[in-house]
Design an enzyme around this catalytic site. Structure first.
Site, short mmCIF file in Angstrom:
data_model
loop_
_atom_site.label_atom_id
_atom_site.label_comp_id
_atom_site.label_asym_id
_atom_site.label_seq_id
_atom_site.Cartn_x
_atom_site.Cartn_y
_atom_site.Cartn_z
N SER A 107 0.83 -1.20 0.00
CA SER A 107 0.00 0.00 0.00
C SER A 107 0.87 1.25 0.00
O SER A 107 1.81 1.36 0.80
CB SER A 107 -0.89 -0.03 1.23
OG SER A 107 -1.66 1.12 1.23
N GLY A 108 0.59 2.16 -0.90
CA GLY A 108 1.34 3.42 -0.98
C GLY A 108 2.59 3.30 -1.85
O GLY A 108 3.37 4.25 -1.96
N THR A 112 -1.52 2.45 -8.09
CA THR A 112 -2.61 3.14 -8.79
C THR A 112 -2.05 4.23 -9.70
O THR A 112 -2.50 4.39 -10.83
CB THR A 112 -3.59 3.72 -7.75
OG1 THR A 112 -3.97 2.66 -6.90
CG2 THR A 112 -4.80 4.31 -8.40
N ASN A 157 -1.25 5.38 3.17
CA ASN A 157 -1.47 6.08 1.89
C ASN A 157 -2.74 6.92 2.01
O ASN A 157 -3.77 6.43 2.45
CB ASN A 157 -1.63 5.02 0.79
CG ASN A 157 -1.81 5.64 -0.58
OD1 ASN A 157 -1.84 6.86 -0.72
ND2 ASN A 157 -1.92 4.79 -1.59
N SER A 160 -5.52 5.38 -0.57
CA SER A 160 -5.27 3.95 -0.69
C SER A 160 -6.46 3.25 -1.34
O SER A 160 -7.62 3.45 -0.95
CB SER A 160 -5.04 3.41 0.72
OG SER A 160 -4.79 2.04 0.64
N SER A 161 -6.16 2.42 -2.35
CA SER A 161 -7.24 1.68 -3.01
C SER A 161 -7.62 0.53 -2.07
O SER A 161 -6.76 -0.28 -1.74
CB SER A 161 -6.79 1.10 -4.34
OG SER A 161 -5.94 1.99 -4.99
N GLY A 387 -0.33 -5.82 -3.04
CA GLY A 387 0.84 -6.69 -3.11
C GLY A 387 0.80 -7.59 -1.89
O GLY A 387 -0.15 -7.57 -1.11
N GLU A 389 1.13 -8.90 1.63
CA GLU A 389 1.01 -8.16 2.88
C GLU A 389 1.51 -9.00 4.04
O GLU A 389 1.06 -10.14 4.23
CB GLU A 389 -0.44 -7.72 3.12
CG GLU A 389 -0.84 -6.57 2.22
CD GLU A 389 -2.17 -5.94 2.57
OE1 GLU A 389 -2.91 -6.49 3.39
OE2 GLU A 389 -2.47 -4.87 1.98
N1 LIG Z 1 5.31 8.03 -9.96
C1 LIG Z 1 4.93 8.82 -8.96
N2 LIG Z 1 5.30 10.12 -8.97
C2 LIG Z 1 4.92 10.93 -7.96
N3 LIG Z 1 4.21 10.54 -6.89
C3 LIG Z 1 3.82 9.25 -6.82
C4 LIG Z 1 4.15 8.33 -7.85
N4 LIG Z 1 3.64 7.15 -7.51
C5 LIG Z 1 3.01 7.32 -6.33
N5 LIG Z 1 3.10 8.60 -5.93
C6 LIG Z 1 2.58 9.15 -4.66
O1 LIG Z 1 2.33 8.12 -3.77
C7 LIG Z 1 0.96 8.10 -3.38
C8 LIG Z 1 0.48 6.67 -3.27
O2 LIG Z 1 0.41 6.08 -4.51
P1 LIG Z 1 -0.73 5.06 -4.94
O3 LIG Z 1 -2.05 5.51 -4.47
O4 LIG Z 1 -0.55 4.78 -6.39
O5 LIG Z 1 -0.31 3.81 -4.10
P2 LIG Z 1 -0.92 2.36 -4.21
O6 LIG Z 1 0.23 1.45 -4.46
O7 LIG Z 1 -2.01 2.33 -5.20
O8 LIG Z 1 -1.44 2.18 -2.75
P3 LIG Z 1 -2.71 1.34 -2.27
O9 LIG Z 1 -2.35 -0.08 -2.35
O10 LIG Z 1 -2.91 1.81 -0.90
O11 LIG Z 1 -3.81 1.73 -3.19
C9 LIG Z 1 0.21 8.84 -4.45
O12 LIG Z 1 -0.92 9.46 -3.94
C10 LIG Z 1 1.27 9.85 -4.89
O13 LIG Z 1 1.24 10.97 -4.02
MG LIG Z 2 -3.96 2.13 -5.14
#
Ligand SMILES: Nc1ncnc2c1ncn2[C@@H]1O[C@H](COP(=O)(O)OP(=O)(O)OP(=O)(O)O)[C@@H](O)[C@H]1O
Ligand SMILES: [Mg+2]
Length: 1079
Positions: A107-108, A112, A157, A160-161, A387, A389
């Site tokens: 997460s984070g 996404t 996050n 977070s999705s 991923g 956990e």
């Molecule tokens: N390539 C990137 N460039 C800039 N900031 C990023 C990038 N990737 C992620 N972030 C930052 O990290 C934060 C978390 O990313 P994201 O929501 O994609 O995580 P996630 O892997 O989907 O988490 P979750 O599993 O909780 O959904 C985003 O809101 C953004 O602020």
């Molecule tokens: Mg996500």
């Protein structure tokens, strides 16, 4: 020319982990950190992209970057998620291979974001057009909707999705998007009713309360204050950097673009509001006569409002919260619910309501974005799922998620190896067995239909009798005890009897990515996922279109005694479908890694990354990838890259690329076991060999650079020198020309000077000669004349007589006179009497004759002139002559009158009708008529009078009326007095005793004085039959005014009033006329 670049150029650390040497976890992390510190957030493991979350926006997603990566080979540029997206899109479009992009990470970690980057890249590079753009827009806009309902702020996050998402994007044969299908997995619905500390509920709740208008909130019976709702955690309701109100507008807009109807949006919001209301329903115990506690709704207001929102009969829902009906065979048994059971039922309803709403949203989005055509299409799937956990406390959810990741890893291994094998076959390389860990055995432990953990759990849940988490664990301990990846304290496996890190209520599974300890508590309950039938039936009865659809099992027609499938079963089935789906596609992996727990940029927490590298199985990835050959490259780019290392291939290799590479490898003496030749590629077994080649290339490039530098510098200096030389020649030529010009001009002017001197000298010499010659000629002529004269005189002397001298004298005089008259004749002056010219006399002795001749000539021409006169002109001239006799040299006024014609009748009296009467009263012909001033004796001022002169009289008349004032017969006129000066005053003196004299003399002034007096003189004399009229010219004369005699005196005055004379009365007897001196 296209610039050929490679991943190997300008590498920070190693761009592809496959090339890491030596390969260890430490070197792996070191390489990641090194690249992360240099803002290189992407690194490859073969075709897998590792993405580190930078936690700040980097300038690497610009349209320029999209263009840079567009249509470039995967290894051509530095690692980027765009390279992967481009590779996937091109092989989908050009090779007709369906693709899937699997994005995993904790997460984070940025899954996404990565999925959005992939989608936006594909949207940017695929076709354009009105219809295509609409599809793209709908696909992209489905994200904000799903994020609002499926994402929440967690400690890890802020966005977070809380669900797994798989989206199939469908393309036509040209690569233009046609539509898509979204699948959702395992929404974390427990969040609806309870959120861990520091976390929030799903975004939509906060967005609705912050962003909806007052009117909307009123309709939904909601209050803007978060604290009014039990289901909303308050400690982190506001998240910095998250504008809920603005996001609400974005979501509504996105829903509109995706194709939601207004009433659908309203229904969705009503359901969201109903969930919030549901959370506020509280229960209180009420004792029953049987001693049991029954629950009752505490404050019915929220229940009422909720029922109103959803169109449910309040009593029905209230009863559903108090009773539970169990149907067994043909019997219906109703039991009461105590307070805690009522709360359980309420929360179960809220969770179900929300999760079913979310599934409905996904279905509705799919309806909108579904491809319109049934024609065959290509598919690109994007999987954004949790991923692996590993928490301290892992429960049913982690178990399910980790199971999914095991399956994904299996697919990865399977597909990677399959791909590897296929490539070897394609390239004709002998297949060497690759050693790797196959996690099929773990998958089997979980999903096996007979004795898998999920099957055991289902069995427990469906079994009659008392079922608890402990009975489930017991079952596992008996069934799975022998499994090498299952660990439990209570199993018969003596290995773990003394393992204190393994509590009695837990079991441990050795996943491919590490060991995970699961707490059995809650497994049964979560797997059951029970919603009491009374509640679903109450929901079905609702008078609300959407809610009816969400609870179809509540329909009386569908009364089904069979239990609904368990959560584990459902998930296993959907994972199975997903895996089958993915297996048919070409996989592309993005492994997201989170650099720190603080959501902060620039921080690389090694322990955290190590943990992720571990459970993402990245080392395993590298090993699988390196199992055969670490590196492969087509012959052409390989030869292009290393051809400088061998003299035979440098600078040009004329033959086929493969032969060139063979020559190259032979020349470099690379051991044969280190590489193999495929059909189109060279396969390098060990990264060392590649680095050896790279190092040699680097050295060679330095030498080449020096050589190029040398040649370039030489060329530059030479060009500079040639330019200088050329310039010098031009400058010199111009200077020489200038110098020669100057010199030439100097010589030319000197030559001119010398020439002029020479010419002058020659001319003077010639002149002297000519003068001398002339003098000689004159001298000769003179001498000759003298000599001739002497000769003639000597000759004639003998003929001379005594009176010859007189004769010669007479003759000479005669000759002179003749010459004089002839000369006079030719120089005669004009016939004008005023012409004063007369030729000069030639000889002094002719002085008298000459003057006489001039006088005679003048008289003659005057006579000639007079003879032409008419009678009138003659009379005028006679008058003029008389005037001259009278006034010349006597009156200073005279000269000015000479040029004036004597007009006589200045008033034109006979013609002017004004004077007609006057004219007729005068008998005689008027000889002169003029306006004169009659001087008044009293003040010396003049008054205008008409002055008429006839042959017989002088008449004075009124100037305006023409009435005769005085008429003096000429014989009564004694004399006329005038001054000698330039004035026009005259006095008409009358004979004493005459009739006219009674009134006295007249003192008048006129501009035509000379003419008046001359005429008067002539006519007056004739009329009076006397010799002449007396004219007295004097500057002082007496005038008889009636009785008195007044003296009129003329003095010279200054020209004050112009040039006219002024008369002033000095005293009774003196009038003084001041006459301006003539200039
Ligand atoms: N390539 C990137 N460039 C800039 N900031 C990023 C990038 N990737 C992620 N972030 C930052 O990290 C934060 C978390 O990313 P994201 O929501 O994609 O995580 P996630 O892997 O989907 O988490 P979750 O599993 O909780 O959904 C985003 O809101 C953004 O602020
Ligand atoms: Mg996500």
């Amino acid at each position: 020319m296209e610039v050929k670049t490679s991943l190997l150029d300008n590498m920070i650390g190693v761009g592809d982990m496959v090339l890491l040497e030596p390969l260890s976890e430490d070197s792996f992390l070191e390489n990641l950190k090194n690249r992360f510190d240099h803002n290189e957030i992407y690194t490859y493991i073969g075709s897998v992209v590792i993405s580190m979350n930078p936690y700040r926006s980097l300038p690497i997603y610009t349209p320029d970057k999209v263009e840079e990566y567009r249509n470039r080979n995967f290894y051509e540029l530095s690692p980027h998620v765009y390279a992967l997206a481009d590779e996937a899109y091109r092989s989908l479009r050009d090779q007709d291979k369906d693709q899937c992009i699997l994005i995993t990470g904790e997460s984070g970690a940025g899954k996404t974001e990565a999925s959005k980057l992939v989608m936006s890249y594909v949207a940017a590079v695929c076709g354009k057009g009105q219809e295509v753009n609409k599809v793209k827009e709908q696909l992209l806009q489905s994200n904000p909707v799903l994020e609002a309902f499926g994402n929440a702020k967690t400690v890890r996050n802020d966005n977070s999705s809380r669900f797994g998402k798989y989206m199939d994007i469908e393309f036509d044969f040209k690569g233009d998007p046609l539509g898509g299908v979204v699948s959702n997995y395992l929404l974390e619905k427990s969040r609806v009713v309870k959120q861990p500390r520091g976390e929030r509920n799903f975004h939509i709740f906060y967005q609705l309360l912050s962003g909806a208008s007052d009117d909307t909130l009123k309709k939904l019976k909601l209050d803007r204050d978060f604290s009014k709702y039990n289901y909303l955690s308050l400690d982190s309701a506001a998240v910095s950097g998250l504008d809920d109100a603005a996001n609400f507008r974005t979501v509504r807009n996105a829903m509109q673009i995706v194709g939601f109807m207004t009433d659908e949006v309203q229904s969705v919001l009503e359901l969201v509001a109903a969930v919030l209301k549901l959370g506020n329903i509280e229960f209180k115990p009420e004792s029953r006569c049987n001693g049991m506690d029954e629950s009752r709704v505490k404050d019915k207001n929220d229940l009422k409002e909720m029922c109103e929102l959803l169109g449910i009969e309040q009593a029905v829902l209230e009863r559903a919260f108090s009773y539970r009906t169990v149907e067994a065979k043909m019997e219906k048994v109703s039991t009461t619910l105590n307070v805690s059971q009522a709360y359980y039922a309420r929360d179960a309803l809220a969770k179900n309501l929300y999760s079913r709403l979310f599934s409905w949203l996904v279905t509705r989005i799919n309806e909108s974005i579904r491809a319109g055509t049934k024609a065959r299409h290509k598919v690109m799937g994007v999987l954004d799922i949790y991923g692996f956990e590993i928490f301290e406390d892992n429960s049913f959810e982690q178990f399910i998620i980790n199971y999914c990741n095991e399956k994904l890893q299996q697919i990865f291994i399977e597909l990677t190896l399959r791909e590897e094998q296929e490539e070897y076959v394609r390239e004709g390389i002998e297949w060497t067995n690759i050693e790797y860990f196959n996690n099929a055995v773990i998958c089997d432990l979980i999903e096996n239909n007979q004795n898998g953990i999920l099957a055991m759990l289902d069995e427990e849940c469906l079994r009659p009798g008392t079922v608890t988490d402990e009975t489930f664990l017991d079952k596992l301990n008996t069934v799975c005890a022998e499994h090498q990846h299952f660990e439990s304290r209570l199993s018969k496996n003596s290995k773990f009897l003394n393992d204190h890190s393994l509590p009695h209520t837990c079991f441990r599974i050795q996943h491919y990515a590490g060991k995970v300890l699961y707490r059995a508590e809650g497994f049964v309950d979560k797997n059951n996922d029970l919603l009491y039938r009374d509640l679903s039936q109450a929901m079905y009865k609702a008078n609300h279109s959407l809610i009816k659809q969400l609870f179809p099992e509540g329909s009386p027609s569908k009364v089904n005694l069979k239990r609904p499938p368990t959560a584990g079963f459902q998930f296993k089935a959907s994972v199975g479908t997903l895996m089958r789906n993915l297996q048919t596609k070409n996989p592309n992996y993005i492994r997201c890694v989170k650099p720190n727990d603080k959501k902060a940029a620039h921080i690389f927490t090694e322990s955290l990354v190590r943990h992720q590298v571990h459970y993402l199985g990245l080392m395993e990835n590298v090993r699988v990838r390196r199992a055969g050959y670490a590196f492969r490259q087509p012959y052409e780019p390989c030869l292009e890259r290393y051809k400088m290392l061998c003299k035979k291939t440098w600078p040009h290799w004329r033959g086929p690329a493969r032969e060139g590479v063979e020559v190259l490898m032979e020349d470099l003496q690379v051991p044969a076991e280190e590489f193999s030749y495929g059909r189109s590629k060279i396969f390098i077994r060990n990264p060392r060999t590649l680095f050896f080649l790279e190092e040699r290339r680097r050295q060679c490039l330095q030498d080449l650079a020096t050589l190029i530098q040398k040649i370039y510098r030489g060329w530059k200096c030479r060009s500079h020198f040639l330019l200088l030389k050329k310039s010098q020649i031009v400058v010199a030529a111009w200077y020489r020309r200038y110098a020669q010009q100057k010199k030439y001009q100097k010589i030319k002017s000197a030559t001119t000077v010398v020439q002029s001197y020479t010419r002058g000298w020659q001319a003077r010499k010639l002149l002297r000669e000519l003068k001398y010659q002339k003098r000689c000629e004159e001298a000769v002529t003179t001498i000759a004349a003298y000599w001739h004269g002497t000769q003639v005189r000597r000759e004639y002397r003998k003929f001379f007589r005594a009176n010859a001298g007189k004769k010669i004298y007479d003759f000479t005089i005669q000759r002179i006179m003749q010459k004089y008259f002839l000369g006079l004749k030719s120089n005669m002056p004009s016939m004008s009497p005023t012409d004063k010219n007369w030729p000069d006399r030639p000889y002094l002795f002719l002085d008298g004759v000459h003057t006489e001749l001039r006088r005679i000539f003048h008289h003659w021409r005057c006579k000639k002139y007079r003879s032409q006169f008419t009678e009138e002109k003659k009379a005028v001239y006679e008058e003029k002559l008389e005037a001259s006799e009278l006034f010349k040299d006597k009156k200073a006024l005279y000269p000015s009158s000479v040029s004036q014609p004597f007009k006589g009748d200045y008033l034109e009296i006979s013609k002017n009708p004004k004077y007609q009467k006057l004219n007729s009263s005068v008998d005689e012909k008027v000889l002169l008529a003029d306006v004169v001033n009659k001087i008044n004796r009293a003040n010396g001022k003049g008054s205008a009078r008409l002055f008429l002169l006839t042959k017989k009289s002088v008449v004075l008349a009124d100037h305006k009326t023409g009435q005769i004032k005085a008429s003096v017969p000429l014989p009564e006129l004694a004399s006329v007095s005038v001054s000698s000066q330039t004035d026009g005053f005259f006095a008409l003196k009358l004979k004493e005793g005459s009739a006219s004299a009674v009134k006295g003399d007249f003192l008048l002034s006129s501009e035509h004085l000379i003419e008046i007096i001359t005429k008067l003189h002539r006519i007056g004399a004739k009329a009076a039959d006397r010799e002449q009229l007396n004219l007295d010219i004097s500057d002082e004369f007496l005038v008889q005014f009636k009785q008195d005699k007044v003296c009129v005196k003329f003095i010279q005055g200054s020209p004050k009033n112009g040039n006219s004379a002024s008369c002033k009365r000095k005293n009774n007897r003196l009038l003084e006329v001041s006459v301006p001196t003539s200039p």
